[in-house]
Enzyme design. Sequence first.
Site, PDB file in Angstrom:
ATOM      1  N   ASP A  18      50.753-122.188  -0.496  1.00 45.09           N
ATOM      2  CA  ASP A  18      50.132-123.035   0.526  1.00 45.09           C
ATOM      3  C   ASP A  18      48.613-123.080   0.392  1.00 45.09           C
ATOM      4  O   ASP A  18      47.960-123.975   0.939  1.00 45.09           O
ATOM      5  CB  ASP A  18      50.502-122.546   1.924  1.00 45.09           C
ATOM      6  CG  ASP A  18      51.974-122.748   2.244  1.00 45.09           C
ATOM      7  OD1 ASP A  18      52.562-123.686   1.679  1.00 45.09           O
ATOM      8  OD2 ASP A  18      52.533-121.982   3.032  1.00 45.09           O
TER       9      ASP A  18
ATOM     10  N   THR B 275      50.140-117.152  -2.052  1.00 45.33           N
ATOM     11  CA  THR B 275      50.767-118.205  -1.256  1.00 45.33           C
ATOM     12  C   THR B 275      50.487-119.544  -1.901  1.00 45.33           C
ATOM     13  O   THR B 275      49.327-119.889  -2.157  1.00 45.33           O
ATOM     14  CB  THR B 275      50.298-118.251   0.220  1.00 45.33           C
ATOM     15  OG1 THR B 275      50.911-119.365   0.876  1.00 45.33           O
ATOM     16  CG2 THR B 275      48.795-118.345   0.362  1.00 45.33           C
TER      17      THR B 275
END
Length: 417
Positions: free
Chosen positions: A145, A143
């Site tokens: 993020d 990810t």
Amino acid sequence: MEKLKGALVFAQSGGPTSVINASDAGVFIEGLKSSKITAVYGAAHGIRGILNEEFYDIGKEDKKELLRLKYTPSSALGSVRYKLKDASKDETDYKRLLEVFKKYNVRYFFYNGGNDSMDTCNKISKYMAKSGYAINVIGVPKTIDNDLYGTDHCPGFASAAKYIATSIMEINLDAKVYDSPMVCIVEAMGRNAGWLTASAALANEKGLGADLIYLPETDFDVKKFVSDVEKVMKKNNNKCIACVSEGIHDKKGKLISEVLGEAGARDSFGHAQLGGVAASVADISKQKFGVKTRAVEVSLMQRCAAHCASKTDIEETFNAGRMAVKAAVSGVTDKMVCYKVRKDFDKKYVCEYELLPLELAANTERTVPKSWITKNGTGISKQFVKYALPLIEGETELTKEDGLPRFAKLKKVRVSK
């Protein structure tokens, strides 16, 4: 710690990254070498592909193409956003998964994704154990993020951070070329965690960064933002570059994109569809100062820019896939492969791998430490820079043909039984 013999299934879920397929390559190449694994399958579009029995026979792929996956962006097998219900409320999907696993003698299952994907992986692992079906389940993280709990950083983050920092430097040079006033707003991804937006600070180290950086870890106040921009313009020849996270919100927790615009749609996990905050904030700047504004939404480019990927990120991701297989065939299950958390950022960077219980990784977000956010919520500390710089090092070995990238070309031969 049960050592099993049977087929391996690997699937991907959630948003892709520029290095996500390095995980595939690691799992596939290590899986094809193991005497414990009788077949290696890739599921088309995540869990849905397993439910629909849509498998690719990885054993029929050219090894050279599998290695090219290390430098190929997006999800080579296809991704999905599919939320499994709690088995206590609805066992339909779980029963179907068990049926398919038995039919293909799947004894090794690897799921590649972020928070929601690790939740899915955890649910499947627990259900199979409760059902008495012997299968080793391992989560392979990814990810951009960078918000998975228990890991120093996440596969894909470094390459996205490198792209954002590079883009900020280029935007800085372009936006300040004229002698007329200019406010430029750059929007990076990040719902609740501002790791990607913070990466703009890496550009600051080269003197070409953002003047203001706003993360979702702190509340965003429109009036304060206007004041912040005004102060920067007075000091900076009427020019200002600000980097904002798509997930910035007010003190009530409402997304600024919704405060200044309209409430958007939601995905299958109930998350608001983000994006568009740069345009809204740029419009506020234009109304207040009457100057030329630019809204730059980095959007998909930050997660698919394979040409700007970090070699460190690629190799770590590839090895994380290999480590997942090694752990599973040795008898480990119900774990996620992760990078050992660093305690001292002044020491020479070395990546070490660990295994974390899936239930700890599932649905637990890791945000940027508040102590790393400086200047009254508009800057990032040197601590973040020390943390992130080693991760973006090294250049991709992506092959080019006729000046363009040569990405992996899989045969994707369907499995039939």
